[in-house]
Design an enzyme around this catalytic site. Structure first.
Site, short mmCIF file in Angstrom:
data_model
loop_
_atom_site.label_atom_id
_atom_site.label_comp_id
_atom_site.label_asym_id
_atom_site.label_seq_id
_atom_site.Cartn_x
_atom_site.Cartn_y
_atom_site.Cartn_z
N VAL A 70 -82.63 62.31 37.20
CA VAL A 70 -83.88 62.87 36.67
C VAL A 70 -84.44 61.99 35.56
CG1 VAL A 70 -83.32 65.23 37.29
CG2 VAL A 70 -82.59 64.33 35.08
N ALA A 71 -83.63 61.13 35.01
CA ALA A 71 -84.09 60.21 33.97
C ALA A 71 -83.22 58.96 34.03
CB ALA A 71 -84.01 60.84 32.58
N SER A 72 -83.84 57.82 33.81
CA SER A 72 -83.11 56.56 33.85
C SER A 72 -83.65 55.66 32.75
CB SER A 72 -83.27 55.89 35.21
OG SER A 72 -82.56 54.67 35.26
N ALA A 73 -82.77 55.25 31.86
CA ALA A 73 -83.19 54.44 30.72
C ALA A 73 -82.42 53.12 30.71
CB ALA A 73 -82.99 55.21 29.42
N SER A 74 -82.45 52.44 29.58
CA SER A 74 -81.92 51.08 29.51
C SER A 74 -80.40 51.02 29.60
CB SER A 74 -82.37 50.43 28.20
OG SER A 74 -81.95 51.20 27.09
N LYS A 129 -74.58 62.50 32.06
CA LYS A 129 -75.04 61.17 31.67
C LYS A 129 -73.97 60.14 31.99
CE LYS A 129 -77.07 58.68 27.74
NZ LYS A 129 -77.58 58.80 26.36
N ALA A 164 -78.25 54.07 30.31
CA ALA A 164 -77.62 55.10 31.15
C ALA A 164 -78.67 55.84 31.95
CB ALA A 164 -76.84 56.07 30.27
N GLN A 165 -78.21 56.69 32.86
CA GLN A 165 -79.11 57.58 33.58
C GLN A 165 -78.48 58.96 33.64
OE1 GLN A 165 -79.52 55.33 37.23
NE2 GLN A 165 -78.15 56.69 38.37
N ASP A 214 -83.35 57.54 17.43
CA ASP A 214 -83.98 57.04 18.65
C ASP A 214 -84.98 58.08 19.15
OD1 ASP A 214 -84.47 55.16 20.59
OD2 ASP A 214 -82.80 55.73 21.87
#
Length: 490
Positions: free
Chosen positions: A107-111, A129, A113-114, A264
């Protein structure tokens, strides 16, 4: 060197040279997309830089800010098969043994982790996560490159030592290293949840420690609307100006009450519940402040809000942030020239690009030293200000923050501080007071004075012996001298 060559290759591949001033007059409709794709190709550190830039719509063209906002939670994900393997390796169990449901698509993917949504066997909704495979090696290469660049800046630039680039990179690297340990992030989430357990302003997810590991974190699923979707929040009846003021209060509470703050806070990490309460996510980067740092920061903020620029200058001198020989009246005048024009203005009328440039010029003139321990706070302030501008451009940041700081300073001195100190020391005194009679009896029973008298007697005896030897030596010398005078030489 290989990493530097790759950066140059990516810059050429995505035609980033088109951002140079000489090309500013030419049409470039896909420049924002190319910039986002270049940052994604370069890896986690560059993605984080893009995330921070995306919160500063006052400093960037809107097309670039909108595109960089996708870096907050829409970085291309890694395959679900790899995610499942990482999770099973981390928790030591098969996915189906722990979860009754598991969403293969993140549902979310960042630099770094996802996140996947799931449901535990007992029915509780959770968010899982998991770190990206190989992210540690990618970050290590970029940090090494930053360290090399910092060393060059320190050696080749006149202001290099004052800006402390190596210390700044070391501070940044420390926080990145912490972000790669999800057990540490889980502990951060637990601490922040305790700090705001009874707060009507902020909600923090519960951590399920049984299913956490260094590369996997399982926490309570939180429901809400991303804070950047202002129109959707208005449609749900959320009071946007009140939400903006609450965000300022949450930030100052974390910094000055707890000395432990979310560092953050870009919009991808903040939701708003239907009741208007903030929901914090992603606790990999947290900042901490000592009591000394908090005291000096509070003094500076309050003096700034009261336009007492001499006190601001004096606080910098007392903290050792400027050379001791600095003339305080000159420093005061320079601070006044920078800060006075922005008072009594809403955020929408403050041009922070020009303000930051003037602050940098002033700090350079007076030799203000960069404080690496405050790096995360400065970064968070940029995020908070950008978020406040997006929510409510008419927000008066100064008047919102000033009452909180005055209340906090009042609690640090006077009777409130005395009561808090007594409350904190009460357990110690409760344990010590019953022992006082026994300790006093032991003290009186011990013949401490007798030991002292004996030591003094020994010292006096040694001095007397030394005096007798000295007297005998003088007598011998005198006799020898007399004998020499009476007996004629041969």
């Amino acid at each position: 060197m290989s990493r530097l060559l790759r950066i140059l290759a990516v810059a050429l591949r995505f035609r980033l040279y088109r951002f140079l001033p000489r090309y500013s007059g030419e049409a470039d409709p896909d420049r924002a997309v190319r910039l986002r794709q270049a940052l994604e190709a370069l890896g986690p550190i560059f993605v984080k830089f893009g995330q921070m830039l995306s919160t500063r719509r006052d400093l960037l063209p809107l097309d670039i800010a909108d595109e960089l906002a996708k870096l907050q939670d829409q970085v291309p994900p890694f395959p679900a098969v790899q995610a499942a393997a990482e999770i099973e390796r981390g928790i030591g169990r098969k996915i189906e043994e722990v979860f009754s449901e598991f969403g293969a698509e993140p549902v979310a993917s960042a630099s770094v982790a996802q996140v996947h949504l799931a449901r535990l066997k007992d029915g509780r909704e959770v968010a899982v996560k998991v770190l990206r495979p190989g992210v540690e090696a990618a970050i290590a290469k970029d940090v090494a490159l930053l360290e090399t660049a910092a060393g060059l800046v320190e050696r080749l630039w006149a202001d290099g030592r004052r800006l402390k680039p190596r210390e700044v990179v070391a501070e940044f690297a420390r926080h990145l290293h912490d972000e790669l340990d999800l057990l540490r992030e889980a502990a951060n989430a637990s601490q922040l949840r305790r700090n705001f357990e009874a707060s009507p302003l902020l909600a923090v997810p519960q951590v399920y420690w049984d299913w956490c590991a260094q590369r996997v974190m399982v926490m309570e699923r939180m429901h809400g609307t991303p804070v950047s979707q202002v129109d959707a929040l208005r449609a749900k009846g959320v009071d946007i100006p009140r939400l903006a003021r609450a965000g300022v209060e949450i930030f100052f509470t974390q910094v000055f009450r707890d000395g432990f703050f979310h560092a953050d806070m870009h919009p991808g990490n903040i939701f708003v519940a239907d009741d208007g309460k903030y929901v914090a996510l992603d606790f990999g980067i947290m900042g901490t402040l000592t009591e000394v740092d908090k005291n000096y920061l509070a003094q500076n903020f309050l003096a700034f809000f009261n336009r007492d620029y001499r006190r601001v200058a004096q606080a910098h001198l007392d903290a050792g942030w400027v050379p001791a020989a600095t003339r305080i009246d000159d420093f005061e005048g320079a601070i006044r020239a920078v800060c006075e024009p922005i008072f009594a203005r809403p955020l929408k009328e403050i041009y922070f690009g020009k303000l930051l440039l003037r602050l940098f010029q002033t700090s350079r003139r007076f030799g203000v030293e960069i404080q690496p321990q405050l790096l995360m706070l400065q970064k968070t302030l940029l995020n908070i200000e950008g978020l406040g501008r997006e929510l409510d451009p008419d927000l008066d940041l100064w008047q919102t923050a000033k009452p909180f700081l005055e209340r906090w300073m009042g609690e640090q001195v006077g009777w409130r501080s005395l009561v808090r100190t007594l409350r904190q020391e009460a357990p110690y005194w409760a344990a010590t007071l019953p022992q006082l009679p026994r300790l006093l009896h032991r003290l009186l029973a011990e013949d401490r004075m007798g030991a002292l008298h004996k030591a003094m007697e020994r010292l006096a005896e040694q001095n007397a012996r030394r005096n007798r030897l000295l007297a005998a030596l003088v007598g011998l010398l005198a006799a020898g001298l007399v004998l020499f005078m009476i007996v004629p030489p041969c």
